[in-house]
Design an enzyme around this catalytic site. Sequence first.
Site, PDB file in Angstrom:
ATOM      1  CD1 TRP A 198       0.005  -1.443   3.142  1.00 48.07           C
ATOM      2  CD2 TRP A 198       0.624   0.696   3.285  1.00 48.07           C
ATOM      3  NE1 TRP A 198       0.829  -1.324   4.235  1.00 48.07           N
ATOM      4  CE2 TRP A 198       1.213  -0.013   4.353  1.00 48.07           C
ATOM      5  CE3 TRP A 198       0.876   2.073   3.170  1.00 48.07           C
ATOM      6  CZ2 TRP A 198       2.042   0.596   5.305  1.00 48.07           C
ATOM      7  CZ3 TRP A 198       1.700   2.676   4.113  1.00 48.07           C
ATOM      8  CH2 TRP A 198       2.257   1.934   5.160  1.00 48.07           C
ATOM      9  N   GLY A 227       6.656  -6.207  -0.650  1.00 51.48           N
ATOM     10  CA  GLY A 227       5.973  -6.117   0.639  1.00 51.48           C
ATOM     11  C   GLY A 227       6.890  -6.548   1.764  1.00 51.48           C
ATOM     12  CD  GLU A 253      12.858  -6.302  -5.710  1.00 47.75           C
ATOM     13  OE1 GLU A 253      13.673  -5.539  -5.152  1.00 47.75           O
ATOM     14  OE2 GLU A 253      13.206  -7.265  -6.413  1.00 47.75           O
ATOM     15  CB  CYS A 291      11.085  -0.366   0.713  1.00 46.04           C
ATOM     16  SG  CYS A 291      11.384   0.382  -0.897  1.00 46.04           S
TER      17      CYS A 291
END
Length: 468
Positions: free
Chosen positions: A148, A222, A244, A278
């Site tokens: 998200w 995620g 990833e 991330c």
Amino acid sequence: MFEATQLIDGHQSNGASGRTLTVTDPRDGSPVTRVPVSTAADIEAAVRTAREAAPEWAATAPAARAAALHAAADAIEAAAGELAGIMAAEMGKPVDGARESIGAGVGTLRQYAELGPTHRGRTLAGDGAAIDLMAFRPRGVVAVITPWNDPVAVACGLLGAALVTGNTVVHKPSERTPATGGRLAALIHPHLPPGVLSVVHGDGPAGAALAGSAVDLVAHVGSTAAGRSIAAACARTGAKALLENGGSDPLIVDADVDPGWAAGQAALGAFVNSGQICVAVERIYAHRDVAGAFLDALTAEAATWGDRIGPLVDRRLRDTVHEQVRAAVRDGAALRHGGEIPDGPGAYYPPTVLSGCADDMAVMREETFGPVAPVATVDSFEEALGRAADSPYGLAATVLTRSMSHAQRAWRELPVGTVKVNAVFGGAPGGAAHPRRGSGQGFGYGPELLDEMTVTGVVHLEAPPGGW
Ligand code: NAD
């Protein structure tokens, strides 16, 4: 309220379960989207139609597939304002930032539209007229499972690379941003033959059902925990896993840099998108010579970021972030800024600065998906490098230094996919990422993603006796 739907074989539907999930707006907790939960049978139907559509799409000329991506990019660009509104309501990013990341997604689609037709094989010359040809072919059916925190740009990368290389796709957007994912698919799929792109919905179990289905590649962006369970599912089915995942990226502030500039970089890296990136800066090692001035400047910077960031995605994430901050303070870290849950609606959390952090604190060791900058003081670059390297993750790292030899040591010695020198974000647009350890496996993004989305067929070609 948005009503998200499945998209299977070119048709929108609510699926067989009758079950729905409701997404709430992180800014005020109000309901924003209702989404059906796809059943195993819905997911099987989506994979089946993707399998049926695969041969024709694989045989479509790369230039025609590229033209479809350009047309989809035009449609997304034209609807960017509407899409940004949905994204802001579902995941809390301020609308301007949402538009920016949709722009990045459009750029990625166009980039793959350009790169796809030039993705070519190789030849090796053998004895006489013998030759080995290596030609790329699509893998077949690709499951794309996305998060998200950057729902359009991340999906555009995987969808663009998979589709332009001739794969068909079943996409499961995050259960936190299903209307964003559904609207994105609705903008792309009119430019593709039916069945080439399907969308299913639901949370972890729906993702697990898709990951364990009869697909050829599962591309997951995620969390590390979900990535590991997808890797296990792929080991059972034989599908390739492209992962990833999460990170705990270090930032090293060397003794010779301007501490005010370094604080600006640290704040940008730790606070933008409320730390929900991330490759956000997750832990900071500041050299003792500049640590005092750096911390003062970072604390002042944090005070300017409060109005610039949106809420966290939900209160559950806020509780996790806050518990990591409180545990660090209980274990001896000093709270320099933020660290308190504000009154009022939504899932807001302030930009937070901690000093005196130790490496065994969760805020340093784990991924903290929030606007938190934990700082440790080090006595040497050597010590910073060693502590930065000691992590279960291997996504990215940044080093701020004027020393070329320190920069070289960082990219040679840090066990991470990406080393950034003197900028927390940036690099070439469309650059690849190659995570290690708990951060995943395989190339994400970049031209190299086209290799991941394809298989190499080798042809050994020789003339019959007497020649052709
Ligand atoms: P998540 O793994 O919980 O969810 C991502 C997707 O996986 C969702 O669609 C979800 O439904 C699905 N999923 C969850 N459990 C699953 C399972 N067992 N099997 C199959 N699918 C499953 O992650 P999130 O909370 O949505 O996103 C945040 C995480 O994503 C952070 O860890 C962040 O670092 C990471 N991330 C990584 C990158 C990267 O490029 N490395 C980019 C963006 C986000």
